[in-house]
Design a protein around this motif. Structure first.
Motif, PDB file in Angstrom:
ATOM      1  N   GLN A  80       7.121 -19.358  -1.707  1.00 45.40           N
ATOM      2  CA  GLN A  80       6.833 -18.357  -2.740  1.00 45.40           C
ATOM      3  C   GLN A  80       6.418 -17.089  -2.036  1.00 45.40           C
ATOM      4  OE1 GLN A  80       7.021 -18.825  -6.277  1.00 45.40           O
ATOM      5  NE2 GLN A  80       6.870 -16.583  -6.272  1.00 45.40           N
ATOM      6  N   SER A  81       7.109 -15.974  -2.292  1.00 47.52           N
ATOM      7  CA  SER A  81       6.923 -14.745  -1.521  1.00 47.52           C
ATOM      8  C   SER A  81       6.436 -13.589  -2.385  1.00 47.52           C
ATOM      9  CB  SER A  81       8.255 -14.354  -0.865  1.00 47.52           C
ATOM     10  OG  SER A  81       8.204 -13.074  -0.274  1.00 47.52           O
ATOM     11  N   VAL A  82       5.660 -12.697  -1.776  1.00 43.89           N
ATOM     12  CA  VAL A  82       5.357 -11.418  -2.415  1.00 43.89           C
ATOM     13  C   VAL A  82       6.585 -10.515  -2.304  1.00 43.89           C
ATOM     14  CG1 VAL A  82       2.883 -11.511  -2.042  1.00 43.89           C
ATOM     15  CG2 VAL A  82       4.341 -10.528  -0.265  1.00 43.89           C
ATOM     16  N   VAL A  83       6.563  -9.420  -3.044  1.00 41.17           N
ATOM     17  CA  VAL A  83       7.667  -8.466  -3.006  1.00 41.17           C
ATOM     18  C   VAL A  83       7.591  -7.625  -1.730  1.00 41.17           C
ATOM     19  CG1 VAL A  83       7.785  -8.369  -5.504  1.00 41.17           C
ATOM     20  CG2 VAL A  83       6.325  -6.746  -4.285  1.00 41.17           C
ATOM     21  N   GLU A  84       8.639  -6.885  -1.440  1.00 39.25           N
ATOM     22  CA  GLU A  84       8.629  -5.966  -0.315  1.00 39.25           C
ATOM     23  C   GLU A  84       7.586  -4.866  -0.552  1.00 39.25           C
ATOM     24  OE1 GLU A  84      12.580  -4.476  -0.162  1.00 39.25           O
ATOM     25  OE2 GLU A  84      13.442  -6.350   0.602  1.00 39.25           O
ATOM     26  N   VAL A  88       2.667   0.376   6.094  1.00 37.95           N
ATOM     27  CA  VAL A  88       1.936   1.510   6.660  1.00 37.95           C
ATOM     28  C   VAL A  88       0.945   2.072   5.647  1.00 37.95           C
ATOM     29  CG1 VAL A  88       2.170   3.826   7.684  1.00 37.95           C
ATOM     30  CG2 VAL A  88       3.838   2.052   8.207  1.00 37.95           C
ATOM     31  N   ARG A  89       1.136   1.744   4.369  1.00 33.02           N
ATOM     32  CA  ARG A  89       0.307   2.316   3.307  1.00 33.02           C
ATOM     33  C   ARG A  89      -0.895   1.423   3.032  1.00 33.02           C
ATOM     34  NH1 ARG A  89       0.219   2.270  -2.420  1.00 33.02           N
ATOM     35  NH2 ARG A  89       2.018   0.864  -2.509  1.00 33.02           N
ATOM     36  N   LYS A  90      -2.055   1.910   3.366  1.00 35.97           N
ATOM     37  CA  LYS A  90      -3.286   1.161   3.152  1.00 35.97           C
ATOM     38  C   LYS A  90      -3.519   0.963   1.659  1.00 35.97           C
ATOM     39  CE  LYS A  90      -8.095   1.108   4.756  1.00 35.97           C
ATOM     40  NZ  LYS A  90      -9.104   1.855   5.557  1.00 35.97           N
ATOM     41  N   GLY A  91      -3.750  -0.276   1.274  1.00 29.98           N
ATOM     42  CA  GLY A  91      -3.976  -0.569  -0.133  1.00 29.98           C
ATOM     43  C   GLY A  91      -2.711  -0.904  -0.893  1.00 29.98           C
ATOM     44  N   GLY A  92      -1.572  -0.968  -0.222  1.00 29.70           N
ATOM     45  CA  GLY A  92      -0.334  -1.349  -0.883  1.00 29.70           C
ATOM     46  C   GLY A  92       0.551  -2.151   0.037  1.00 29.70           C
ATOM     47  N   ASP A  93      -0.084  -2.922   0.897  1.00 31.04           N
ATOM     48  CA  ASP A  93       0.617  -3.518   2.035  1.00 31.04           C
ATOM     49  C   ASP A  93       0.564  -5.045   2.039  1.00 31.04           C
ATOM     50  OD1 ASP A  93      -2.128  -3.310   2.416  1.00 31.04           O
ATOM     51  OD2 ASP A  93      -1.960  -3.312   4.587  1.00 31.04           O
ATOM     52  N   ASP A  94       0.863  -5.644   0.913  1.00 26.94           N
ATOM     53  CA  ASP A  94       0.900  -7.103   0.863  1.00 26.94           C
ATOM     54  C   ASP A  94       1.988  -7.642   1.795  1.00 26.94           C
ATOM     55  OD1 ASP A  94      -1.134  -7.111  -0.936  1.00 26.94           O
ATOM     56  OD2 ASP A  94       0.058  -7.798  -2.643  1.00 26.94           O
ATOM     57  N   ARG A  95       1.728  -8.837   2.326  1.00 27.20           N
ATOM     58  CA  ARG A  95       2.701  -9.515   3.175  1.00 27.20           C
ATOM     59  C   ARG A  95       2.456 -11.010   3.094  1.00 27.20           C
ATOM     60  NH1 ARG A  95      -0.320  -7.504   7.494  1.00 27.20           N
ATOM     61  NH2 ARG A  95      -0.177  -5.538   6.357  1.00 27.20           N
ATOM     62  N   SER A 195      -1.938 -10.935  -0.850  1.00 28.63           N
ATOM     63  CA  SER A 195      -1.210 -10.760  -2.109  1.00 28.63           C
ATOM     64  C   SER A 195      -2.017  -9.995  -3.139  1.00 28.63           C
ATOM     65  CB  SER A 195      -0.827 -12.137  -2.681  1.00 28.63           C
ATOM     66  OG  SER A 195      -2.001 -12.896  -2.988  1.00 28.63           O
ATOM     67  N   ASP A 196      -3.125  -9.352  -2.711  1.00 28.88           N
ATOM     68  CA  ASP A 196      -4.052  -8.774  -3.689  1.00 28.88           C
ATOM     69  C   ASP A 196      -3.557  -7.460  -4.285  1.00 28.88           C
ATOM     70  OD1 ASP A 196      -4.443  -7.478  -1.232  1.00 28.88           O
ATOM     71  OD2 ASP A 196      -6.521  -6.987  -1.702  1.00 28.88           O
ATOM     72  N   ASP A 197      -2.793  -6.669  -3.532  1.00 25.30           N
ATOM     73  CA  ASP A 197      -2.371  -5.367  -4.043  1.00 25.30           C
ATOM     74  C   ASP A 197      -1.299  -5.479  -5.118  1.00 25.30           C
ATOM     75  OD1 ASP A 197      -4.076  -3.807  -2.381  1.00 25.30           O
ATOM     76  OD2 ASP A 197      -2.726  -4.167  -0.705  1.00 25.30           O
ATOM     77  N   THR A 198      -0.423  -6.462  -4.992  1.00 31.15           N
ATOM     78  CA  THR A 198       0.651  -6.644  -5.970  1.00 31.15           C
ATOM     79  C   THR A 198       0.338  -7.758  -6.964  1.00 31.15           C
ATOM     80  OG1 THR A 198       1.816  -8.189  -4.501  1.00 31.15           O
ATOM     81  CG2 THR A 198       2.375  -5.847  -4.315  1.00 31.15           C
ATOM     82  N   ASP A 199      -0.836  -8.389  -6.807  1.00 19.37           N
ATOM     83  CA  ASP A 199      -1.220  -9.529  -7.638  1.00 19.37           C
ATOM     84  C   ASP A 199      -0.135 -10.601  -7.583  1.00 19.37           C
ATOM     85  OD1 ASP A 199      -3.057 -10.888  -9.232  1.00 19.37           O
ATOM     86  OD2 ASP A 199      -2.111 -10.211 -11.093  1.00 19.37           O
ATOM     87  N   GLY A 200       0.359 -10.828  -6.371  1.00 16.81           N
ATOM     88  CA  GLY A 200       1.456 -11.762  -6.185  1.00 16.81           C
ATOM     89  C   GLY A 200       0.986 -13.170  -5.884  1.00 16.81           C
ATOM     90  N   LEU A 201       1.964 -14.008  -5.515  1.00 20.65           N
ATOM     91  CA  LEU A 201       1.695 -15.405  -5.208  1.00 20.65           C
ATOM     92  C   LEU A 201       2.431 -15.770  -3.921  1.00 20.65           C
ATOM     93  CD1 LEU A 201       0.607 -18.236  -5.956  1.00 20.65           C
ATOM     94  CD2 LEU A 201       2.722 -18.583  -7.265  1.00 20.65           C
TER      95      LEU A 201
END
Length: 213
Positions: A80-84, A88-95, A195-201
């Motif tokens: 299960q992946s987060v989105v792209e 480089v952007r602090k606060g929007g860099d989920d991986r 996964s916190d910036d995109t609220d992903g899984l």
């Protein structure tokens, strides 16, 4: 013939000095927020990771006998992946996953022995290679870490998405490319999922982590 092959394999393993690092309780979680914590399940050779709108890391110091390691290898998988995202952007860099390799000058190793990962990352002399599964960038591309300016460099290994892969990295070569000098002592290792910036899984695992001289 079989005996000769066996001797060759034993010699090869001894020559490479490959040491496995088990997920055996020596790894400790470091939260960045009181209310944000990934689920890390340590099962010896395997680390299972679940991240649901959260971020934290699992870390351990590197034994002195392995602090001159020049290579690392492991297998990892993501179901299960987060989105792209833009790393480089602090606060929007989920991986999905990051492996941190933390280096210090050898003159500071004794001072760092009883310190935690946050102390290490706060030292101006520290250098960090972050091998990452995430973003939309090409394999091997190096970009600065927004959280460790002039100290941390992200090395892209896989773009965002699912799959299973084996990795074999040359720490010395990547360090020289990133920082233009020879590495100091490898004093810390860490694994994170974000996964916190995109609220992903994220659902992932790492296994067979080894350091080689």
């Amino acid at each position: 013939m079989v005996k000769g092959v066996g001797i060759f394999l034993i010699f090869s393993l001894a020559a490479s000095s490959a040491i496995a690092l088990s997920f055996d309780g020596d790894w400790k979680e470091q939260r960045f927020s009181l209310f944000s914590s990934n689920d890390f399940i340590q099962r010896g050779d395997v680390l299972e990771i679940e991240s649901e709108g959260t971020v934290s890391l699992l870390w351990r110091p590197v034994p002195s006998a392995l602090q001159k390691s020049t290579q690392a290898k492991w297998a990892w998988s993501v179901t299960q992946s987060v989105v792209e995202t833009d790393l480089v952007r602090k606060g929007g860099d989920d991986r999905n996953l990051s492996l941190y390799f933390v280096f210090l000058p050898e003159t500071l190793v004794a001072t760092a022995e009883s310190k935690g990962i946050l102390w290490l990352l706060d030292q101006p002399q520290v250098k960090v290679l972050l091998y990452v599964w995430g973003s939309a960038l090409d394999r091997g591309q190096q970009i600065p870490s927004p959280y460790l300016p002039d100290q941390g460099v992200t090395v892209i290994l896989r773009p965002a998405g699912t799959g299973s892969f084996q990795e074999d990295v040359n720490l010395t070569a990547d360090y020289q490319l990133a920082f233009g000098s020879e590495p100091g002592a490898l004093v810390g290792l860490a694994v994170s999922a974000d996964s916190d910036d995109t609220d992903g899984l994220i659902s992932a695992r790492i296994e067979g982590l080894m350091l080689l001289d």
